[in-house]
Design an enzyme around this catalytic site. Structure first.
Site, PDB file in Angstrom:
ATOM      1  N   GLU A 179     -32.769  10.219  14.481  1.00  0.00           N
ATOM      2  CA  GLU A 179     -32.410  11.279  13.545  1.00  0.00           C
ATOM      3  C   GLU A 179     -33.672  11.929  12.996  1.00  0.00           C
ATOM      4  O   GLU A 179     -34.663  11.241  12.704  1.00  0.00           O
ATOM      5  CB  GLU A 179     -31.581  10.723  12.385  1.00  0.00           C
ATOM      6  CG  GLU A 179     -30.280  10.070  12.800  1.00  0.00           C
ATOM      7  CD  GLU A 179     -29.545   9.477  11.610  1.00  0.00           C
ATOM      8  OE1 GLU A 179     -28.770  10.196  10.966  1.00  0.00           O
ATOM      9  OE2 GLU A 179     -29.767   8.289  11.323  1.00  0.00           O
ATOM     10  N   HIS A 217     -22.942   0.835  15.726  1.00  0.00           N
ATOM     11  CA  HIS A 217     -23.050   1.858  16.773  1.00  0.00           C
ATOM     12  C   HIS A 217     -23.779   1.358  18.020  1.00  0.00           C
ATOM     13  O   HIS A 217     -23.284   1.483  19.145  1.00  0.00           O
ATOM     14  CB  HIS A 217     -23.778   3.098  16.240  1.00  0.00           C
ATOM     15  CG  HIS A 217     -23.069   3.799  15.128  1.00  0.00           C
ATOM     16  ND1 HIS A 217     -21.696   3.857  15.040  1.00  0.00           N
ATOM     17  CD2 HIS A 217     -23.534   4.470  14.058  1.00  0.00           C
ATOM     18  CE1 HIS A 217     -21.361   4.548  13.959  1.00  0.00           C
ATOM     19  NE2 HIS A 217     -22.457   4.921  13.355  1.00  0.00           N
TER      20      HIS A 217
END
Length: 487
Positions: free
Chosen positions: A213, A237
């Site tokens: 990110e 995840h």
């Protein structure tokens, strides 16, 4: 994916950021597509920060509409979508208020879906309050992550929720499992004979799974400083993506067949010896830096973050799977904030040819690789070597591109849209079962405990880079590198 099933979708945390950016936009897209949502289906938002339905609709117009206007908003569809929305003002801390919700839902046909877009501390109180007014029957409940802080707290939540809802009523959502390329990974592996013979230790050198990110913690400093990247991203995840990549072919695509195979992978993860954590796990924390020409502050100066925080914003970890298919193949998982780019991808590096008459480039590991890009642009690319035009046998890397928009006229379905439709239609395959979650926490806990006991701070990295140098050094010990370092 059409349904004629009537439903009532009850959204707790109806004014929250997740509801505004993801859940309501996904429901709108399903509504606009036509035929995906029964005409009689209703959305009941629950919140306490607005006074009544009119005020809530104004809130939705202000905060949701910007997230559904990428290709222009069909005003007719938008108006009819707003007609689906109802509102009940409830103080979640007052169980007596749930009688208002019971009365609002009384006599409605079809299934009830309760979506808990709230903090995990409210999961159990909400479930108990729903049961106290008889709303736990003929219903499904969706739990957002994080589900607990560690194995003990996760079990406590699951135990409490499990006393009220049966396991087949509980939908633990992980939106990465709903992404189109993840679904296509299953199709490529189990729908084509081409890949299955290669999908094993004899032909795969290593696998990388990255979720990077550019953003920092934004307004979530208080939450993130008590969570960290290992809990926020790796435990759910990344380990879920790993289980999809490494699972055996399921008997069928029904919910338990798929989740049984994922569970076998998670249970086969090689336990990490606490003495080896420094060798196989890297934690980092971003310092001030530059991203796309703009200066960004250090994590420790972000609002809500303790100035002396040792919370990790970056994790890279080497994972091994102890079974016949994957023994000896390293899986490298990586996630971080304030990195050089926003990207989520799975990279399968195949082994080099055993002997080449075509030069050293054909003997390089990773010359053949499969790259499944999950974001920002969803693609699947197969890289191989080909002869360059001209004199001599000079090889260059080329790729075959699975471009969805060239083959399918329909637009790709967003992950939340797919998953919400699965909840409404009672499909559990893409949701996390309790035993999967427990296996993931059990594997992660030694790292959590060692880092908590250690006096060593996270390794610093400048915002706008790819993380601490130690993450690259970990791969170099195995004769490989991260994909972006290849060039």
């Amino acid at each position: 994916m059409q349904t004629d099933s009537s439903f009532t979708f009850v959204l707790f945390g109806g004014t929250g950021d997740l509801s505004m950016r993801k859940i309501l936009p996904a429901l709108f897209e399903a509504h606009r597509a036509g035929g995906m949502l029964a005409d009689s289906g209703k959305i009941v938002a629950v919140a306490r920060h607005v006074a009544d339905r009119a005020a809530y609709i104004d809130w939705v117009v202000e905060h949701v509409k910007p997230h559904v206007s990428k290709n222009g908003v069909d005003e007719t569809a938008w108006a009819s979508f707003l007609d689906r929305i109802e509102f009940v003002k409830i103080d979640l801390g007052n169980p007596e208020d749930f009688t208002l919700l019971r009365d609002a839902l009384s006599g409605r046909p079809g299934i009830r879906v309760f979506y808990l877009a709230t903090g995990p501390s409210l999961f159990v109180p909400i479930c108990r309050a729903l049961a106290s007014v008889g709303l736990n029957e003929n219903s499904r409940i969706v739990l957002e992550k994080p589900l607990g802080y560690d194995l003990k707290s996760s079990n406590a939540i699951n135990d409490a929720v499990g006393e009220i809802f049966a396991e087949e009523q509980i939908y633990r959502i992980d939106h990465y499992l709903g992404k189109e390329p993840v679904q296509n990974l299953l199709a490529l592996r189990f729908g084509n004979v081409l890949f299955e013979p290669l999908w094993r230790r004899e032909w795969v050198e290593s696998i990388q799974i990255t979720i990077a990110e550019e953003l920092g913690v934004e307004a979530r400093g208080d939450f993130y400083d008590n969570t960290g990247a290992l809990r926020d991203m790796v435990q759910n995840h990344l380990l879920q993506l790993l289980s999809i990549v490494a699972m055996e072919p399921p008997h069928s695509m029904d919910s338990d067949s798929v989740r049984d195979e994922k569970l076998r992978v998670l249970r086969a993860l090689k336990p990490i010896d606490p003495r080896d954590i420094g060798k196989v796990a890297v934690r980092g924390q971003y310092h001030a830096g530059v991203i796309r020409g703009s200066g960004v502050p250090a994590y420790a100066t972000e609002p809500g973050v303790k100035p002396d925080s040792t919370t990790e914003t970056f994790v890279a970890v080497k994972v091994e799977i102890e079974n016949w298919r994957w023994s000896g193949v390293p899986f490298f998982l990586r996630t971080g904030k304030r990195l050089a780019d926003r990207v989520a991808e799975i990279v399968v590096n195949f082994r080099a040819v055993p002997h080449s008459a075509l030069g050293a480039s054909a003997l390089r590991g990773g010359a053949n690789r499969l790259v499944i890009r999950l974001q920002p642009n969803e693609t699947i690319r197969l890289y191989c070597l080909a002869k360059q035009p001209g004199e001599g046998m000079n090889l260059a890397s080329v790729h075959l591109d699975l471009a969805f928009d060239r083959f399918f006229r329909e637009g790709q379905m967003e992950a939340y849209q797919r998953l919400l439709l699965d909840v409404i239609n009672g499909r559990l395959a893409l949701f996390v079962r309790r035993d999967e979650q427990e296996a993931a926490w059990r594997w992660v806990e030694p790292i959590l405990n060692e880092w908590a006991a250690s006096n060593k701070p996270p390794k610093p990295y400048a915002a706008g880079t790819w993380g601490p140098a130690a993450a690259s050094a970990m791969l170099a010990q195995h004769g490989t590198c991260w994909l972006e370092e290849e060039n």
